[in-house]
Design an enzyme around this catalytic site. Structure first.
Site, PDB file in Angstrom:
ATOM      1  N   GLU A   1      40.810  33.712  37.404  1.00  0.00           N
ATOM      2  CA  GLU A   1      40.048  32.633  37.087  1.00  0.00           C
ATOM      3  C   GLU A   1      40.906  31.633  36.763  1.00  0.00           C
ATOM      4  OE1 GLU A   1      39.000  36.926  35.470  1.00  0.00           O
ATOM      5  OE2 GLU A   1      41.137  35.765  35.593  1.00  0.00           O
TER       6      GLU A   1
ATOM      7  N   LYS B   1      44.023  55.639  43.962  1.00  0.00           N
ATOM      8  CA  LYS B   1      42.809  55.223  42.884  1.00  0.00           C
ATOM      9  C   LYS B   1      41.193  56.668  43.398  1.00  0.00           C
ATOM     10  CE  LYS B   1      40.723  51.172  40.548  1.00  0.00           C
ATOM     11  NZ  LYS B   1      39.669  50.075  41.305  1.00  0.00           N
TER      12      LYS B   1
ATOM     13  N   ARG C   1      38.361  32.900  30.125  1.00  0.00           N
ATOM     14  CA  ARG C   1      40.204  32.846  30.421  1.00  0.00           C
ATOM     15  C   ARG C   1      40.296  32.037  31.658  1.00  0.00           C
ATOM     16  NH1 ARG C   1      41.943  38.736  30.451  1.00  0.00           N
ATOM     17  NH2 ARG C   1      43.397  37.675  32.267  1.00  0.00           N
TER      18      ARG C   1
END
Length: 662
Positions: free
Chosen positions: A402, A316, A430
């Protein structure tokens, strides 16, 4: 069966794989473009005829353009920098005029946008009227599926693969998913069905050992195991050379060793996991080696007997030292100086709602050991990273899960604890079933700290917290508070954590209103709001963060028209402050509602339902301001609030219009 690192698999000729794969681009000589290669790219098909040297030059130009634009516009920097080579490899290997490519979340899709005809528009990234920060089908024919939330790519791509087969077509379908997104349940549901159906599908796992914050969980540790370390590669080479040197039988021994390597390797790599899902597994592969990436993508394309997973290891923030050093900070970044990576100093002189929440939660947890902080892969975004540092044993980051987060909180609450689940409004969507089934039906004291409620700005429609009032207020047993400012947020949080039942408090992104903090947090009386300003003629009922702009608008109207409207802050969106609302209905013939949520099923709807049920409607003139029955685009919060009519001047005009009605 797993494919080994050398690229050999029974029945696959690597040299011919590029021709065996359906819909692949074929390389052909092309003259070196003059000037910027990136600005010469009008269609992704041009990449297939570029040399390796040209692609490497293009990778550098793409990185520089991303850094330049994100430094001015903000955005998701580290994720997109990490997949530049992977994007080039995908677009130069496959023909996405026909083949379908689905990016998961879309945080990493900036290079894709630049290389699919949007380089000349890229300066408008995330600005009002400009291109979106996420893939959108309406924006480009090369954005094959719209995304914004994680873990959807495999399911969507599998649907596309079935549609292809039912239509008798032969193109490839690819899903690019990060290791963080792979921790979510939907990703595993997609893997499970894909393996069961056995259709041709390529899943590219972008493994950077990060999601937004460092990944958590056994799966992340499992994915981080690798056979590609230098000492392993060297040992492998030396063993094979030794075996081949044995007279007469050396070549056979080496062949047997290679055949056995697949099963041996499965103990050390994630191949074992994905083979269990009936995927052909290839990897891990260096995600910054263009030659290797293209070769392995060709191998994946040549696999005919079911789905294949290509495991790619990336870094990243690759190519930009500050983002490489701190990928979490540069995941979603504001304005910064590209030469140094230093953020542009904020002009905000007051703390943010999230900052006040973070500080208050820690202060309350110092006195109440029952308080546990939970988040879903967003400790920095929700401000719970400070809680983690202070109370590491009472903090849990569940990853991008979630649904699990809500039920996990319910389990804690059932045992006497007071969990505070800090989660963005758009992500709480969600876990709707878990809020209903696991929390509210059982009346458990879980506090939902709904951050980013309302318009969030540049991330746009997938991230606006538009619906939480509408999807929470109709659930039995739950209470819902909307603090108008940073001081009221403290009192709402304290009240929620001491409430014997489910409670949610919604607060916006960004800075507060600069109000002083009024002593210690206090308990609020359920169903009791506050009259911020008494008045006559018109009553303004303003929920949450719109209360202060409503006060400012009322002052402007008083100066312009000479009358002083009443301004009422309900604080409680459920239970409603019924007694006070009834008084307003009886006193005023004109009522203006203001809320930063959808009007359909929102707070004003709740009050009007109450008025009708109690027979309080007597022909009053009523006007509602809120979010429209359409998805709001991306842009700055101020610009979007002006667009939907929620800034001070819009509220003032609505008061004037209401006053003039006969």
């Amino acid at each position: 069966m797993p494919i080994d690192f050398s690229g050999n698999k029974q029945g696959v000729n690597v040299a011919e794989a590029g021709h065996a794969g359906r819909g692949l681009s074929h390389n052909s000589p092309q003259a070196e473009p003059h000037g910027s290669l990136l600005d010469s790219i009008e269609r992704p098909s041009q990449l297939g005829s570029m040399s390796e040297a040209q692609l490497q030059q293009l990778a550098g130009e793409v990185r520089q353009r991303i850094i330049d634009v994100v430094s001015r516009n903000g955005g998701h920097l580290a994720p997109s920098l990490g997949v530049v080579e992977l994007t080039l490899a995908l677009l130069s290997t496959f023909n996405i005029e026909k083949d379908k490519l689905v990016w998961d979340v879309g945080h990493q899709a900036y290079a894709h946008k630049l290389l699919t005809g949007r380089a000349h528009q890229f300066d408008t990234l995330r600005t009002f009227g400009g291109i979106s920060g996420f893939p959108r089908m309406a924006e480009s024919p090369y954005d094959h599926f719209g995304v914004g939330h994680s873990s959807t790519s495999i399911s969507a791509a599998l649907g596309m693969a079935l549609a292809r087969d039912l239509s008798g077509l032969k193109h490839h379908v690819l899903a690019v998913i990060g290791d963080g997104s792979l921790t979510a349940g939907e990703a595993f549901e997609g893997l499970n069905l894909a393996g069961h159906m056995g259709r041709r599908l390529i899943v590219v796992l972008n493994d950077n050992e990060m999601s937004i914050s460092p990944n958590v969980g056994a799966l992340s540790l499992f994915l981080s195991r690798t056979m590609s370390r230098r000492w392993v590669r060297q040992a492998r080479k030396e063993v094979l050379n030794f075996l081949r040197s044995i007279p007469r039988i050396g070549q056979k021994l080496a062949l047997y060793a290679l055949r056995g390597e697949g099963s041996f390797k499965s103990f050390f790599t994630p191949g074992m996991l994905f083979e269990a899902f009936r995927f052909n597994y290839i990897g891990p592969v260096d995600g910054h080696d263009l030659t290797s990436l293209r070769r392995h993508l060709q191998m994946a394309a040549a696999v005919e007997d079911g789905p294949v997973l290509l495991h790619v290891r990336t870094q990243k923030g690759k190519g930009y030292a500050p983002a490489e050093k701190n990928p979490t900070l540069y995941h979603g970044v504001g304005l910064f100086t590209p030469e140094t990576g230093e953020p542009v100093p904020s002009t905000a002189k007051v703390p943010s709602f999230t900052g006040i929440f973070s500080k208050t939660l820690i202060e309350l947890a110092e006195k109440d050991k029952r308080i546990i902080a939970i988040t879903a892969a967003m400790p920095e975004g929700t401000g719970t990273d400070s809680f983690r540092e202070r109370f590491p044993d009472r903090f849990v980051d569940v990853g991008i899960c979630e649904q699990h987060a809500v039920t996990f909180a319910a389990g804690l609450a059932s045992q006497g604890y007071r969990p505070a689940l800090a989660i963005y409004s758009t992500f709480l969507q969600r876990s709707y079933d878990q809020v209903v089934h696991d929390v509210c039906i059982q009346n458990l004291p879980v506090t939902l700290c709904v951050d980013r409620a309302g318009l969030v700005g540049e991330d746009g429609a997938t991230h606006h917290g538009a619906f939480d009032i509408a999807y929470l207020r109709h659930i039995p047993q739950i209470s819902l508070l909307a603090p108008r400012d940073e001081d009221m947020l403290r009192h709402c949080l304290f009240t929620s954590l001491n409430h014997d039942g489910p409670c949610a408090l919604r607060y916006p992104r960004g800075a507060g209103f600069g109000v002083p903090l009024d002593g210690l947090p206090r308990l609020l009386t359920p169903g009791r709001g506050e009259v911020l300003q008494d008045g006559e003629g018109i009553a303004i009922i303003a929920a949450g963060s719109r209360a202060h702009p409503a006060l400012e608008a009322a002052a402007q109207v008083e100066e312009a028209l000479g009358f002083r409207p009443l301004v009422f802050d309900p604080i409680w969106l459920k239970p409603l402050p019924q007694e006070q609302l009834a008084t307003i209905a009886n006193r005023f013939d004109r009522i203006l509602f203001v809320e930063e949520g959808v009007l359909a099923g929102g707070f004003a709807s709740a009050v009007l339902e109450f008025y009708v049920d109690k027979g309080l409607m007597r022909g009053q003139r009523i006007k509602r301001l809120g979010l429209p029955d359409s998805f709001v685009e991306h842009g700055s919060q101020l610009r979007l609030r002006e667009l939907v009519g929620l800034r001070t001047k819009n509220i003032a005009q609505a008061i004037i219009d209401l006053a003039k009605q006969k």
